[in-house]
Design a protein around this motif. Structure first.
Motif, PDB file in Angstrom:
ATOM      1  N   UNK A   1       0.806  -1.217   0.000  1.00  0.00           N
ATOM      2  CA  UNK A   1       0.000   0.000   0.000  1.00  0.00           C
ATOM      3  C   UNK A   1       0.844   1.276   0.000  1.00  0.00           C
ATOM      4  N   UNK A   2       2.182   1.161  -0.111  1.00  0.00           N
ATOM      5  CA  UNK A   2       3.067   2.320  -0.088  1.00  0.00           C
ATOM      6  C   UNK A   2       3.816   2.417  -1.417  1.00  0.00           C
ATOM      7  N   UNK A   3       3.743   3.600  -2.004  1.00  0.00           N
ATOM      8  CA  UNK A   3       4.452   3.891  -3.252  1.00  0.00           C
ATOM      9  C   UNK A   3       5.704   4.686  -2.905  1.00  0.00           C
ATOM     10  N   UNK A   4       6.860   4.296  -3.430  1.00  0.00           N
ATOM     11  CA  UNK A   4       8.108   5.007  -3.181  1.00  0.00           C
ATOM     12  C   UNK A   4       8.430   5.877  -4.391  1.00  0.00           C
ATOM     13  N   UNK A   5       8.517   7.187  -4.162  1.00  0.00           N
ATOM     14  CA  UNK A   5       8.870   8.140  -5.208  1.00  0.00           C
ATOM     15  C   UNK A   5      10.388   8.121  -5.325  1.00  0.00           C
ATOM     16  N   UNK A   6      10.895   7.864  -6.538  1.00  0.00           N
ATOM     17  CA  UNK A   6      12.339   7.786  -6.760  1.00  0.00           C
ATOM     18  C   UNK A   6      12.780   8.895  -7.704  1.00  0.00           C
ATOM     19  N   UNK A   7      14.007   9.343  -7.517  1.00  0.00           N
ATOM     20  CA  UNK A   7      14.548  10.400  -8.362  1.00  0.00           C
ATOM     21  C   UNK A   7      14.791   9.863  -9.773  1.00  0.00           C
ATOM     22  N   UNK A   8      14.272  10.540 -10.791  1.00  0.00           N
ATOM     23  CA  UNK A   8      14.487  10.083 -12.165  1.00  0.00           C
ATOM     24  C   UNK A   8      15.845  10.522 -12.729  1.00  0.00           C
TER      25      UNK A   8
END
Length: 151
Positions: A72-79
């Motif tokens: 249920x957790x989305x990890x935002x990653x640096x593009x």
């Protein structure tokens, strides 16, 4: 317009970093630089391994542990590789804080690379549960920036 000397210097500079891919447009010119990764046997690496001929050494102590993504957790990653900014200017409010509700497409932060401000948008609806970097931190490609609990 870049000349051959500028391009060679750019290639050498990128080769000394962990950047795997770089693109730039300058008027009518466009340049794209990609590093090839070599695969040795059937080994599996949890972090990108440097090419055999690369002078870059990776020490386990310098590689931060990557947070695991719960269902249920989305990890935002640096593009991209760059500098993390939590707001659009030093005196402006942060785009998001822990506990903020976000919708798909909302701006979460900015990652600046080569004087270009890249807005990072949410790919999920939800609530920010953790911000993993500090304002003005240097971030790597694929580095986790924040966690969002999906709504």
């Amino acid at each position: 317009m870049l000349n051959v000397k500028d391009i060679k210097e750019l290639i050498e500079a990128i080769d000394k970093t962990s950047i795997q891919q770089f693109e730039m447009e300058d008027g009518s010119s466009k340049i794209k630089i990609s590093k090839c990764k070599e695969v040795v046997g059937a080994a599996v690496f949890s972090a990108p391994a440097p090419a055999v001929a690369s002078p870059i050494q990776v020490e386990a102590a310098t590689v931060p542990a990557e947070p695991q993504e719960a269902e249920d957790v989305y990890i935002v990653k640096s593009p991209i590789v760059g500098t993390f900014y939590a707001s659009s200017s030093p005196n402006a409010d942060h785009f998001v804080r822990v506990g903020a509700k976000v919708s798909k497409g909302d701006t979460l932060c900015i990652v600046e690379a080569m004087k270009i401000m890249n807005e990072i948008e949410s790919e999920e609806n939800g609530e920010v549960v953790e911000i993993l970097v500090k304002n003005e931190d240097i971030v790597e490609y694929g580095q986790p920036l924040m966690k969002i609990r999906r709504a």
